[in-house]
Structure formats: C-alpha cells, structure tokens
Design a protein around this motif. Sequence first.
Motif, short mmCIF file in Angstrom:
data_model
loop_
_atom_site.label_atom_id
_atom_site.label_comp_id
_atom_site.label_asym_id
_atom_site.label_seq_id
_atom_site.Cartn_x
_atom_site.Cartn_y
_atom_site.Cartn_z
N GLY A 111 0.79 -1.15 0.04
CA GLY A 111 -0.10 -0.24 0.05
C GLY A 111 0.72 1.21 0.08
N VAL A 124 -5.99 -1.62 -1.48
CA VAL A 124 -5.02 -2.04 -2.43
C VAL A 124 -5.72 -2.47 -3.80
CG1 VAL A 124 -3.02 -3.28 -3.13
CG2 VAL A 124 -3.10 -2.39 -0.71
N TRP A 155 -6.67 -8.70 -5.94
CA TRP A 155 -6.25 -7.64 -6.75
C TRP A 155 -6.28 -7.71 -7.96
CZ3 TRP A 155 -0.76 -7.07 -3.61
CH2 TRP A 155 -1.11 -6.67 -2.25
#
Length: 168
Positions: A111, A124, A155
């Motif tokens: 981050g 994130v 992600w």
Amino acid sequence: ARLRQKIERDPGAPRHLLTVAGVGYRFVPPSPPAASMERAQRPGLPLDSHHGPSRQDELAALVETADIVTVTGPAGVGKSRLLRTLVHDRADALWCELRACGGGDIVATIGAAIGAPGATDADVASLLELKGRTVLVIDEAEAAVPALLACLPSWLAATTQLTVVLGS
C-alpha cells in the motif's frame, strides 16, 4: 584466434578482446546503451550504475501478456537489477521491496508503494483499479509467499490492467 571468433563480431578488427604485448589479452566490455545512461532516478528506487546485457526485452514482452510474471534464479545473477530496470523504463510500474516490511504486514508495505500507507487488502485492490494500467514489481517476494497468495487473487480480480512481477 578461436576466442576472438567467439567474442568479436569482426575478429579481424577486435573491439573487446585486445592483445597486450608481452602480457596476453585484455577484455574491454561493451559500453551500456546511451538510453540507460540518461535514465532518470525515480524516488524510492535505487539506480544501478551498470545496465549491461540482460533479459529486459523478454521481461517487457511477458509483462504485456501475463497477469503474473516470476523472475527466479540463484543469488547474484541480476534479478533485482532486471526488476529495477523494468521499473525505470516504465511509467506505469511501481516498486515494492518486501524486505522492507521485515516479515510484517505486506499489504501495508505494498500500500505504501502505491501511495497509500496503512492500506487494507480491499484498499489496495480499489487503488489498483483506479490507477488503470499498472505493473506492480515486488522484489524479495519469497519472504511473503503465503501472504501474497492470500491477496494477489483479489487484486488481479479487481482490475484487468494489472500485471504483478515477482522477484526472488
């Protein structure tokens, strides 16, 4: 003569394997390309003084076609140098060295690398989605394999414009 034929492009006019009278040979390595000399320093990323021949083109091609790229090899072969060069060459690349987290919270460390210190896993993922095309380069990744396995799928699912490059 056989060594010159293997090293030199034109053995009749050697540029790299020169004869030194009474001593033998002297090796003169090729100069780095001019573009690498002009490379600007990016904040938080050390710039190596040597940018010799490497797998830069192969890595750049993989980054364009894969979601995750892993760079592995024995210690000292230039994996981290290759990754730093990739980050210097790409405006959309972000650098994160997991050694910096000392085994702590890797999500917060990553981050911080994307400009959000203390970010959560969901933060994130959201930030990566907002950034658009991003190449997230994570060096020393072997230090946090279980944690990376826990967060990378979310992600990558958050954006189709993310490539993660893991270095060991």
